[in-house]
Scaffold this active site. Structure first.
Site, short mmCIF file in Angstrom:
data_model
loop_
_atom_site.label_atom_id
_atom_site.label_comp_id
_atom_site.label_asym_id
_atom_site.label_seq_id
_atom_site.Cartn_x
_atom_site.Cartn_y
_atom_site.Cartn_z
N ASP A 278 0.87 -1.18 0.00
CA ASP A 278 0.00 0.00 0.00
C ASP A 278 0.91 1.23 0.00
O ASP A 278 2.12 1.14 0.20
CB ASP A 278 -0.97 -0.01 1.20
N TRP A 279 0.29 2.37 -0.19
CA TRP A 279 1.03 3.63 -0.34
C TRP A 279 2.01 3.84 0.83
O TRP A 279 1.58 3.99 1.98
CB TRP A 279 0.03 4.80 -0.41
#
Ligand code: BGC
Length: 753
Positions: A278-279
């Protein structure tokens, strides 16, 4: 070395380039070029608009930009074509860049949010929605979507429940697998489809106290038995990517959790696609205190098998050194790069790096009549009727007032419909005006109040108005005036768009006070009161159910909001939605879910309750349970009949029991009822939930019509994660329940022998 890639004529079901060609391509890449295939940059890097998270050094970013394997957040045919062209011309091996974006419940035509799609109990709605989204997004240059989210959610305080299909792992699996089917179609090389990414692996929905990004502490049993279940089906449906989650799971951040990613995800669940972080989740392992620095974080993530680093400098800045120092093997790197190249290849990018993106086609198909009709159908099916006293709905009145901040508000999508142009959303006012134009029904409109309280924290902004009180008083005055002139009032209330989604946890899950005040004042007018609630999460409803003659949960319905809601209010179709998450009496009950354990001291339905498991000031049960939702009609259900009393545990006999009921539409309206099958294992080597959804069927009946509904129960359906750490069944007694919601007590018993 120059590799000649195959042509579309050689293609076998969308696989265009042979594995050997990819291997040759991989062998030809320098170490830096290989590493950069694993780096994903944010779109801003290419647009050079804003400062970029984690990539403050623009010179470095520019260098990264010329080799990075993928980018997120961009769409728009001209833009994507220009970026891709320049990139490929400059890339030493002309490998295409891959474009990813969050297309969660709509690109242009926005469908109801996933929590609302869960409430349809209709996987076909999810498939069709995803298909429309894929078609629009792909034409607009998108190749991969970061959807579906298969996280199991049990805590309404967590803002991201809006992105989940709800609190039941079985339902989640069916709905998200259908989304994968819709996004990917038969081949991701097809220009009308995109690759899907199941997220957030794993257990992100269990964030402690519902606070986003928080830690998750879950026993291995509960993890496997409940939380992992929802991911299985969309993964086995062939989703091409999986995304790691932000949370720690029992102390280990997911992006560095080798056991979770390699043993469970890849070996046990058989996932062989691209695993993306994820980011910034790899870099965040430093904040967690799991890695000392980005370099260690990169080594941990590689070891765990994370192929793409989303938006940090962990891989780009450290992998070369880690490989040179022998801390990460080049074989491991090659394995990850190959997965990325395979995905590009399967998308057909080596032949058509734009994946069929076309301005002309985009214009032609986007927001088409057909797509809007599909979205409208999804809205109709997702609305959940919680109250309908004395047949208040469908509407009978000829003098109607629509009051509340959602009367004409265009923000009817969710914060995750990031490409939505809200001008396309049909508001209630627009739909009422269309519906009643030229008729003898008179409709008046007033906003009645502002959307949120003054000084509300809305994440990206703090809402403040110096004239808040005056503005609100004026709106309220207007509303009370029109209320006087009508006999039926439709209150259009809800959370703001900004109050659900990522980073929108709430410790109080009520409507804003301004809206509650408005409802209180309007109620004094003693008219028929119908309340519509736009929300991305279950809410604590307080006095609203008592104050309302009818109460309809509209969720975040998207583009066709007004039309779909008016279709239901006017009775063109009866509502049929069923809650995908329990609505609590009080936020203090959260996390709240129907498939809980009984405890050793269950609260008796009658008699003394001291020293039983309960609250002094609140029921244990949900106010409106999972699976609950009324129709305009009435339904009767017979007792559950089983065709025999036991079922053999021996799998080879494929034994089964058939549970059947007869249901009858005893009311005055044609309606669709969702008949739900729950099972309880009465004693297990590990305690079993008091009920678990195992099947459901939607049955449409005319007034007076009846139908037999039956479900097959097999040994497979009775399996769970036992004390022997296996997914298996255990012999013993079971209860089976068939009813219209998870609180049903319509039960029968059988044995697994
Ligand atoms: C979210 C993901 C999303 C990603 C890319 C993150 O903040 O947690 O769900 O896919 O951003 O936009």
């Amino acid at each position: 070395m120059q590799v000649r890639f195959g042509s579309r004529e050689d293609s076998v079901e969308g696989i265009i380039t042979k594995k050997e060609d990819l291997q040759a391509q991989l062998n030809d890449l320098s170490l830096e070029e290989k590493i950069m295939q694993l780096v994903q940059l944010p779109g801003q890097t290419f647009e050079e608009t804003a400062a970029v998270t984690g990539l403050a050094d623009m010179e470095k970013a520019k260098k990264m930009k010329s080799l990075a394997g993928s980018v997120l957040g961009l769409h728009g045919v001209d833009k994507i074509k220009a970026i891709q062209k320049e990139y490929m011309e400059n890339h030493p091996h002309h490998i295409p860049l891959m474009f990813m974006l969050d297309v969660i419940h709509g690109h242009d035509t926005v469908f109801p949010c996933p929590l609302a799609q869960g409430a349809t109990f209709d996987p076909e709605v999810a498939r069709v929605g995803a298909q429309v989204q894929a078609k629009e997004a792909a034409a607009d240059g998108v190749q991969v979507t970061f959807s579906p989210m298969a996280d199991l959610v049990r805590d309404a305080r967590w803002g991201r429940v809006v992105e989940s299909t709800g609190e039941d792992p079985y339902l989640n699996g069916l709905m998200t697998a259908a989304m994968v089917k819709g996004y990917q179609g038969d081949s991701i090389a097809d220009k009308e489809h995109v690759a899907a990414c199941v997220k957030h692996f794993a257990a992100y929905g269990a964030a402690e106290a519902g606070r986003d990004y928080n830690t998750c502490e879950i026993s291995e049993h509960t993890l496997r038995d409940q939380y992992l279940q929802g991911y299985r089906l969309p993964i086995s449906e062939g989703a091409r990517l999986v995304m790691t989650s932000f949370n720690t799971l029992n102390g280990i951040p997911s992006s560095g959790n080798k056991w979770l990613m390699r043993d469970v995800l890849r070996d046990e669940m058989g996932f062989d696609g691209v695993l993306i972080s994820d980011w910034a989740a790899i870099a965040e392992m430093v904040n967690w205190g799991f890695a000392q620095d980005l370099k260690e974080a990169a080594a941990l993530a590689m070891d765990a098998g994370v192929d793409i680093d989303m938006c940090t400098e962990s891989y780009s800045g450290s992998l070369e050194a880690l490989i040179e120092e022998g801390k990460v093997s080049e074989a491991l790197l090659d394995e990850a790069v190959m997965r990325v190249l395979e995905l590009k290849n399967d998308l057909g990018l080596f032949e058509d790096p734009y994946h069929g993106a076309s301005e002309e086609r985009y214009k032609e198909i986007t927001l088409s009549k057909d797509s809007r009709e599909k979205a409208r159908d999804a809205v109709r099916k997702s609305l959940v009727l919680l109250e309908n006293k004395e047949g208040t709905l469908p509407l009978h009145s000829k003098k109607i007032a629509l009051i509340g901040p959602y009367v004409d508000d265009k923000d009817t999508h969710s914060a995750w419909a990031i490409t939505c142009n809200k001008d396309n959303n049909v508001t209630l006012r627009q739909a009422f005006e269309e519906e009643f134009a030229g008729s003898d029904v008179e409709v008046k409109y007033s906003n009645g109040s502002l959307m949120v309280d003054n000084d509300s924290d809305l994440g990206f902004l703090k809402f403040h108005s110096d004239t808040f009180r005056e503005d609100n008083d004026r709106l309220m005055k207007e509303a009370l005036e029109i209320a006087d002139e009508c006999d039926t009032i439709i209150m259009c209330l809800g959370e703001s768009l900004m109050q659900s989604g990522e980073s929108t946890s709430r410790a109080k899950i009520t409507l804003p006070e301004v809206q509650q005040d408005l409802l209180g004042k309007v109620k004094e007018k003693v008219k028929k009161l119908i309340t519509l609630i736009f929300t991305g999460r279950p809410l604590e409803l307080g006095d609203i159910p008592e104050a309302s003659d009818a109460l309809l949960i509209c969720w975040r319905p998207g583009t066709e909001s007004g039309h779909g809601i008016v279709d239901v209010l006017t009775g063109k179709v009866s509502p049929q939605g069923k809650l995908s998450m329990s609505f609590p009496w009080s936020v203090g009950q959260e996390p709240l879910y129907y498939n809980r354990f009984n405890t050793g001291r269950p609260k008796p339905s009658e008699g003394a309750t001291i020293f039983t498991s309960r609250y002094l000031d609140c029921p244990n049960e949900a106010r409106y349970p999972f699976g609950f939702g009324l129709t305009y009609s009435e339904f009767e259900i017979s007792e559950v009949k089983l065709d025999k009393a036991s079922i053999a545990r021996d799998n080879s006999s494929y034994d089964k029991i058939v549970a059947s009921v007869e249901i009858k539409n005893t009311g005055a309206y044609a309606a669709t009822q969702t008949v739900q099958l729950y099972v309880r294992d009465m004693a297990g080597s590990v305690v079993r939930p008091i009920k678990e959804l195992k099947g459901f069927k939607k049955v449409s009946l005319q007034p007076g019509e009846k139908s037999e509904v039956s479900f097959e129960i097999t040994e497979e359906m009775l399996k769970f994660w036992t004390a022997s750490n296996k997914f298996e069944s255990e012999s013993g007694k079971f209860k089976v329940f068939v009813g219209f919601d998870s609180a049903t007590e319509n039960e029968a018993e059988f044995e697994l022998v």
